[in-house]
Write a protein that holds these residues in place. Structure first.
Motif, PDB file in Angstrom:
ATOM      1  N   ILE A 212     -17.150  12.215 -11.452  1.00 38.39           N
ATOM      2  CA  ILE A 212     -15.474  11.083 -11.185  1.00 38.39           C
ATOM      3  C   ILE A 212     -13.823  12.222 -10.715  1.00 38.39           C
ATOM      4  O   ILE A 212     -13.237  10.943 -10.095  1.00 38.39           O
ATOM      5  N   HIS A 213     -14.710  13.134 -11.361  1.00 41.80           N
ATOM      6  CA  HIS A 213     -13.244  13.917 -10.976  1.00 41.80           C
ATOM      7  C   HIS A 213     -13.253  13.916  -9.380  1.00 41.80           C
ATOM      8  O   HIS A 213     -12.013  14.704  -8.746  1.00 41.80           O
ATOM      9  N   ASP A 214     -13.566  14.030  -8.852  1.00 43.26           N
ATOM     10  CA  ASP A 214     -14.293  14.595  -7.624  1.00 43.26           C
ATOM     11  C   ASP A 214     -13.079  14.643  -6.078  1.00 43.26           C
ATOM     12  O   ASP A 214     -12.747  15.418  -4.977  1.00 43.26           O
ATOM     13  N   GLY A 215     -12.818  12.929  -5.771  1.00 37.54           N
ATOM     14  CA  GLY A 215     -11.773  12.894  -5.202  1.00 37.54           C
ATOM     15  C   GLY A 215     -10.278  13.766  -4.783  1.00 37.54           C
ATOM     16  O   GLY A 215      -9.717  13.916  -4.401  1.00 37.54           O
ATOM     17  N   PHE A 216     -10.240  13.941  -6.527  1.00 33.60           N
ATOM     18  CA  PHE A 216      -8.993  14.375  -7.372  1.00 33.60           C
ATOM     19  C   PHE A 216      -8.772  16.088  -6.536  1.00 33.60           C
ATOM     20  O   PHE A 216      -7.975  16.662  -5.911  1.00 33.60           O
ATOM     21  N   VAL A 217     -10.193  16.895  -7.252  1.00 37.30           N
ATOM     22  CA  VAL A 217     -10.363  17.772  -7.210  1.00 37.30           C
ATOM     23  C   VAL A 217     -10.573  18.194  -5.450  1.00 37.30           C
ATOM     24  O   VAL A 217      -9.541  19.015  -5.050  1.00 37.30           O
ATOM     25  N   ARG A 218     -10.897  17.308  -4.606  1.00 34.38           N
ATOM     26  CA  ARG A 218     -10.769  17.783  -2.846  1.00 34.38           C
ATOM     27  C   ARG A 218      -9.787  17.357  -2.524  1.00 34.38           C
ATOM     28  O   ARG A 218      -9.101  18.097  -1.768  1.00 34.38           O
ATOM     29  N   ALA A 219      -8.471  16.310  -3.066  1.00 35.00           N
ATOM     30  CA  ALA A 219      -7.616  15.724  -2.918  1.00 35.00           C
ATOM     31  C   ALA A 219      -6.911  17.202  -2.990  1.00 35.00           C
ATOM     32  O   ALA A 219      -5.911  17.616  -2.160  1.00 35.00           O
ATOM     33  N   LEU A 220      -6.414  17.527  -3.791  1.00 31.73           N
ATOM     34  CA  LEU A 220      -5.433  18.773  -4.625  1.00 31.73           C
ATOM     35  C   LEU A 220      -5.394  19.876  -3.747  1.00 31.73           C
ATOM     36  O   LEU A 220      -4.903  20.441  -3.376  1.00 31.73           O
ATOM     37  N   ALA A 221      -6.328  20.392  -3.579  1.00 27.07           N
ATOM     38  CA  ALA A 221      -6.932  21.027  -2.837  1.00 27.07           C
ATOM     39  C   ALA A 221      -6.728  21.664  -1.438  1.00 27.07           C
ATOM     40  O   ALA A 221      -6.236  22.391  -0.807  1.00 27.07           O
ATOM     41  N   ARG A 222      -6.993  20.155  -0.559  1.00 28.18           N
ATOM     42  CA  ARG A 222      -6.101  20.086   0.034  1.00 28.18           C
ATOM     43  C   ARG A 222      -5.081  19.798   0.503  1.00 28.18           C
ATOM     44  O   ARG A 222      -4.068  20.833   1.658  1.00 28.18           O
TER      45      ARG A 222
ATOM     46  N   ALA B  31     -10.702  26.313   3.694  1.00 31.41           N
ATOM     47  CA  ALA B  31     -10.392  26.840   2.667  1.00 31.41           C
ATOM     48  C   ALA B  31     -10.873  25.897   1.186  1.00 31.41           C
ATOM     49  O   ALA B  31     -10.630  26.647   0.363  1.00 31.41           O
ATOM     50  N   ALA B  32      -9.869  24.959   1.774  1.00 28.14           N
ATOM     51  CA  ALA B  32      -9.618  23.437   0.777  1.00 28.14           C
ATOM     52  C   ALA B  32     -10.959  23.178   0.105  1.00 28.14           C
ATOM     53  O   ALA B  32     -11.331  22.896  -0.934  1.00 28.14           O
ATOM     54  N   GLU B  33     -11.736  23.614   0.728  1.00 29.32           N
ATOM     55  CA  GLU B  33     -13.271  23.232   0.164  1.00 29.32           C
ATOM     56  C   GLU B  33     -14.698  24.315  -0.085  1.00 29.32           C
ATOM     57  O   GLU B  33     -14.551  23.416  -1.391  1.00 29.32           O
TER      58      GLU B  33
END
Length: 71
Positions: A13-23, A31-33
């Protein structure tokens, strides 16, 4: 939103949040990925039981991003 059935679904459920924060923390998309993937490994190993999962995930992303910037 219905409660997910498995811990893995609860994490996803939190995948979009994690990827957006890393980016947002890293200019390098690759590196974000990497940071996002490392975060999921950490979450699967020990984070699913975290009391505040979004806060825990954000902390992992930030620490991993700092590590990438230094490395």
């Amino acid at each position: 939103m219905p409660t997910p059935e498995s811990p893995d679904q609860r994490l996803l459920i939190h995948d979009g949040f994690v990827r957006a924060l890393a980016r947002s923390l890293l200019a390098d998309r690759d590196a974000a990925e990497d940071v996002a993937q490392e975060t999921w490994v950490a979450a699967l190993e020990r984070g699913a039981a975290a009391v505040s999962l979004p806060r825990w995930l954000a902390g992992v992303v930030r620490k991993r991003a700092q590590k990438h910037v230094r490395g």
